[in-house]
Design a protein around this motif. Structure first.
Motif, PDB file in Angstrom:
ATOM      1  N   ALA A  68     -72.745  34.492  -0.952  1.00 34.53           N
ATOM      2  CA  ALA A  68     -73.292  33.328  -0.243  1.00 34.53           C
ATOM      3  C   ALA A  68     -74.805  33.411  -0.161  1.00 34.53           C
ATOM      4  N   ASP A  69     -75.338  34.592   0.119  1.00 36.38           N
ATOM      5  CA  ASP A  69     -76.795  34.765   0.175  1.00 36.38           C
ATOM      6  C   ASP A  69     -77.431  34.463  -1.183  1.00 36.38           C
ATOM      7  N   CYS A  70     -76.810  34.913  -2.250  1.00 37.41           N
ATOM      8  CA  CYS A  70     -77.340  34.667  -3.595  1.00 37.41           C
ATOM      9  C   CYS A  70     -77.281  33.184  -3.941  1.00 37.41           C
ATOM     10  N   LEU A  71     -76.217  32.515  -3.558  1.00 38.75           N
ATOM     11  CA  LEU A  71     -76.076  31.095  -3.852  1.00 38.75           C
ATOM     12  C   LEU A  71     -77.020  30.248  -2.997  1.00 38.75           C
ATOM     13  N   ASP A  72     -77.435  30.795  -1.877  1.00 42.84           N
ATOM     14  CA  ASP A  72     -78.313  30.073  -0.945  1.00 42.84           C
ATOM     15  C   ASP A  72     -79.785  30.224  -1.314  1.00 42.84           C
ATOM     16  N   GLU A  73     -80.083  31.068  -2.288  1.00 40.08           N
ATOM     17  CA  GLU A  73     -81.488  31.292  -2.671  1.00 40.08           C
ATOM     18  C   GLU A  73     -82.052  30.109  -3.394  1.00 40.08           C
ATOM     19  N   ARG A 119     -67.810  41.372   2.795  1.00 38.40           N
ATOM     20  CA  ARG A 119     -69.133  41.800   2.322  1.00 38.40           C
ATOM     21  C   ARG A 119     -69.474  41.156   0.975  1.00 38.40           C
ATOM     22  N   ASP A 120     -68.480  41.074   0.092  1.00 42.33           N
ATOM     23  CA  ASP A 120     -68.687  40.373  -1.185  1.00 42.33           C
ATOM     24  C   ASP A 120     -69.083  38.922  -0.922  1.00 42.33           C
ATOM     25  N   ALA A 121     -68.365  38.268  -0.031  1.00 37.69           N
ATOM     26  CA  ALA A 121     -68.634  36.861   0.268  1.00 37.69           C
ATOM     27  C   ALA A 121     -70.016  36.690   0.886  1.00 37.69           C
ATOM     28  N   ARG A 122     -70.392  37.602   1.769  1.00 39.53           N
ATOM     29  CA  ARG A 122     -71.717  37.514   2.393  1.00 39.53           C
ATOM     30  C   ARG A 122     -72.821  37.620   1.347  1.00 39.53           C
ATOM     31  N   PHE A 123     -72.705  38.586   0.446  1.00 38.98           N
ATOM     32  CA  PHE A 123     -73.738  38.761  -0.571  1.00 38.98           C
ATOM     33  C   PHE A 123     -73.759  37.579  -1.538  1.00 38.98           C
TER      34      PHE A 123
END
Length: 128
Positions: A123-128, A117-121
């Motif tokens: 990754a989403d933040c880095l993909d913005e 879950r940490d990695a998913r969040f």
């Protein structure tokens, strides 16, 4: 050896300059989905251990980029505070670990899910 005689660390460049290895967010997200997939039974201990090691490595790589992005922001702004909080949260989870050298499989799976879950969040933040 004095601190003046050591070579300073090279500055961290953005991913777009090609100075740092790019993050493979597709592969990272594939690993996240594998770690979080619904299953009728717990995965075997060796799979949990493998996924945990992989996610820990991905998180460390993503944290490097997250810290770089945070450092580019003005202090005391909402955006900077958001990155700092996310980085601190992930570091705390990485430091926490799953417990003993041979954790109970249930606890190891729970820790795996926390990392995923940490990695998913992140990754989403880095993909913005």
């Amino acid at each position: 050896m004095s601190s003046d005689s050591r070579d300073p660390a090279p500055p961290l460049m953005t991913l777009m300059t090609g100075e740092t290895p790019p993050l493979d967010l597709v592969t990272i997200r594939t690993t996240i989905r594998r770690a979080l997939q619904e299953r009728p039974f717990r995965p075997p201990a060796h799979e949990i251990a493998e996924l945990t090691r992989t996610l820990r490595a991905y998180l460390k790589a993503m944290l490097t980029e997250a810290q770089h992005r945070a450092d580019q922001l003005e202090p005391d702004t909402t955006a900077r505070d958001r990155w700092d909080a996310l980085i601190s949260h992930v570091l705390a989870d990485l430091d926490f670990g799953a417990g003993t050298e041979r954790p109970v499989r249930c606890a190891a799976q729970a820790y795996l899910e926390i990392l995923a879950r940490d990695a998913r969040f992140l990754a989403d933040c880095l993909d913005e």
